[in-house]
Scaffold this active site. Structure first.
Site: not given
Ligand code: HEM
Lengths: 255, 437
Positions: B217, B245-246, B289
């Site tokens: 920020h 949008k998120d 994994e």
């Protein structure tokens, strides 16, 4: 993103693809694909089949293989009544205690008890099976790649050994067991169990049934999971669609 | 009495009272409504918020799991199965958590590659980038220890292989490993401490994420053009534009996650982890994994001792150094790539280098999944593509060399010689000059 932007990645991919495509993996065991009522998005367990599979497990496999993650009460999923389950459980004995005198004692198993394993420990299981350990069956379907197809293929895979294939004493040839040398003698043959519902007791049928039973044993939540899943997906699709429309509307003023 | 508790703010009533004492409302207003965001962010910019949400979901599901899990070798496996079978909704919580780890890495990897493509690590965002690298390291440690908790065969043997790596360190190595284990092998003390750390580390991640966002920020988001905001016309407030949008992106992401959880919960896992850990039985193949495969490939690519004059780095230590170096090099990336143009859209050569690098990383992942002496192949569109039977370790070595070459040689070189295309004047007028994309 326009097409031009994609040329670089596409061209690179093509260059790397130039080498010859080959067919199947050399040497790897290819499992047959069987039909299962429980496969697919809408798959469910077939209760009569689970009951038949339980019968096969009970009459054949349970003399060597435990099912220790299941409790007798779980059998109600297969449609058995409380009475039937109580009666079945009471054939087994479990250690309990201490009682008021401080002694441990044996009592008949209750529906809340876990399945009593055939052997008290691993060493006893090995001692009774020529040194080989018959694994617990509770999770076997999840513990093998493509578990259901593997298990059925394994049970039906006791083919004659190819010529010149050396088998130590007490070991059988199996087309689907890794290495092909399995220390479990063929457990199922045509006609081994007699089904109460008159279903033909072929090797194929019994193998399918016991596999279905063990699939349930490994994933008792499967039906609930898939049914919830369908609802969750529908909800998310609608929600996402609405969010998309909202997004378009809010952004329509941005240039 | 005109006491200051009634000091004028734009907030009134209870809101005003709180605001005067704890400026949360102006803070939120500032960060959401007045936080100017470039108006041209594409969907690759959704992955940061997705990562944050995933972290929150992991912590929530993790705490619920911890309420029913036992970190004792005699109980761990059974306690997870009890969660799966007898705890109400337990299977859902566990499958969300288990697949969530994969989703987390998927999202974070995309987030990182986004940064690589658009030069988001360049000034003034170097610290932002490095904090991201710290998050990656913490995530890797968290996921590694979490995977040990269910105490399956892969849990145990993965933990054994990875902790053993530290024995490669000269002088202190052997003692260090015993210290890590709390004994002479991976055993109960190891599991118990891994549980404690697995519980702790996600909260450390939260801390670093806060710093990551503070740093973000300060200068705001980078954008696909890689140029700074020049005027009001270039930016829009975060809310409502990027909140919606998120949210839309979150809907799509939730669909993918739910698809795994409900219909293929074990697709990304290894069947061996449904066999209880047994120190006497080694699995045929020990594989980590999927999200660790590229690093595993780099680890195994060093198969030879490296003579360095007075002393030699043996193969094992070399592998360990290379593996950690693969993350380490990301930290110094801002000083390796000093090209003044951020976005790959305006860097014709770097754009190729980037996509080639992506393929190399995928290739590393594939070699990590194969046995070193197995012929290299991969499956594409149902076709098995082979490479003349050349062993996968050879490819792992080539890819590893390229991985490091990309960072330490190619990027510094391109910084000097690559001529960028003309940059647009501003975000709102990108069409004025013929731009690259
Ligand atoms: C950064 C976020 C996290 C990641 C990436 C992560 C990753 C993992 C992974 C990969 C597993 C193994 C899953 C399996 O195969 O069963 C696991 C298990 C577990 N995690 Fe986490 N985890 C995170 C956060 C947390 C938190 C915050 C807690 C507790 C407060 C937690 C508690 C547990 C427990 C109790 C288990 C064992 C149960 C099980 O294996 O399903 N996790 N975690």
């Amino acid at each position: 993103m326009n097409l031009k932007k994609l040329t670089a990645p596409l061209l690179l991919t093509l260059c790397l693809l130039a080498p010859i495509p080959a067919q199947a993996a050399g040497g790897a065991i290819v499992l047959p694909e069987y039909e299962w009522s429980f496969s697919g998005v809408f798959g469910t367990y077939d209760k009569p089949q689970l009951q038949r599979g339980f019968q096969v497990y009970k009459e054949v496999c349970s003399s060597c293989h435990g099912l220790t993650l299941k409790s007798y009460r779980n059998l109600s999923d297969l449609g058995y009544s409380d009475e039937e389950i109580k009666a079945f459980a009471s054939q087994f004995e479990v250690w309990d205690g201490p009682n008021d005198e401080g002694d441990m004692f044996k009592r008949p198993a209750l529906p809340s008890d876990k399945f009593v394993p055939p052997f008290p420990n691993k060493n006893a299981a090995r001692a009774a099976n020529n040194g080989a350990y018959p694994p617990d069956m509770s999770l076997i379907i999840k513990a093998r790649p493509d578990g259901a197809n593997y298990l059925k293929a394994l049970l039906m895979g006791y083919d004659p050994a190819p010529e010149g294939f050396e088998l130590p004493a007490g070991v059988s040839y199996n087309s689907y067991f890794p290495g092909h040398k399995i220390a479990m003698a063929q457990p199922l043959t045509d006609g081994q169990v007699t089904y109460a519902d008159g279903t033909p007791n072929t090797l194929d049928q019994m193998s399918s049934d016991v596999t279905a039973f063990l699939a349930w044993a490994a994933e008792p939540e499967m039906e609930e999971r898939k049914q919830t899943g369908v609802r969750v997906m529908l909800f998310l699709i609608v929600l996402t669609g609405l969010l998309y429309l909202l997004k378009k509307r809010i952004w329509s003023s941005v240039h | 009495m005109s006491d200051s508790s009634a000091a004028p703010t734009q907030y009134t009533g209870l809101k005003g009272w709180i605001e005067y004492r704890l400026p949360v409302f102006s803070f939120m207003d500032h960060e959401l409504n007045h936080y100017p965001t470039p108006k041209n962010l594409n969907y690759w910019w959704n992955f940061g918020s997705l990562a944050g949400i995933t972290l929150v979901v992991m912590i929530l599901t993790g705490i619920l799991l911890a309420m029913n899990y036992s970190g004792d070798t005699k109980l761990a496996f059974q306690s997870v199965e009890r969660i799966m079978r007898d705890v109400n909704g337990g299977w859902l919580i566990r499958y969300i958590h288990m697949n969530g780890a994969s989703m987390f890495f998927m999202v974070v990897y995309i987030h990182i590659f986004r940064g690589l493509y658009y030069g988001s690590y360049k000034p003034p965002r170097e610290l932002l980038w490095m904090l991201g690298c710290v998050i990656l390291l913490l995530m890797m440690a968290t996921a590694f220890m979490g995977y040990v908790l269910p105490w399956g065969q892969m849990s145990f043997w993965g933990a054994t292989v990875i902790t053993n790596l530290f024995s490669a360190l000269p002088l202190i190595g052997e003692d260090l490993v015993i210290w890590l284990w709390g004994g002479f092998s991976v055993d109960n003390p190891t599991l118990t401490r891994f549980f404690a750390l697995h519980f702790l580390m996600p909260f450390m991640i939260v801390g670093v994420v806060v710093l990551h966002i503070v740093a973000l920020h300060k200068h705001g988001s980078n954008n696909p053009l890689g140029i700074d905001i020049k005027s009001k016309k270039d930016s829009i407030p975060f809310h409502p534009y990027y909140t919606i949008k998120d949210l839309y992106g979150l809907g799509l992401f939730a669909l993918v996650w739910a698809g795994f959880v409900f219909f293929s919960p074990n697709y990304l896992g290894h069947p061996d982890n449904y066999i209880m850990a047994d120190p006497m039985v080694t699995p045929a193949h020990i594989v980590p994994e999927w999200y660790f495969l590229p690093f595993y490939a780099i680890l195994r690519a060093v198969t030879f001792d490296i003579p360095l004059g007075l002393f030699t780095i043996d193969a094992k230590l070399g592998g360990v150094l290379a593996m950690f170096g693969a993350v380490g090099v990301l930290f110094v990336l801002p000083w390796l790539d000093r090209h003044p143009v951020r976005s790959a859209s305006f860097r014709p050569i770097y754009r190729w280098a980037f996509w080639f690098f992506v393929l190399v990383c995928l290739g590393l992942g594939q070699t990590g999944a194969l046995q070193p002496d197995e012929p290299f192949y991969f499956i594409l569109l149902g076709m098995r593509i082979e490479f003349f039977g050349i062993h996968s370790v050879v490819f792992a070595q080539l890819f590893t060399v390229w991985y490091f070459f990309h960072f330490v040689a190619l990027l510094p070189l391109l910084s000097k010689i690559e001529r960028a295309k003309g940059l647009p004047k501003s975000i709102s007028e990108p069409v004025l000059r013929p731009a690259g994309a």
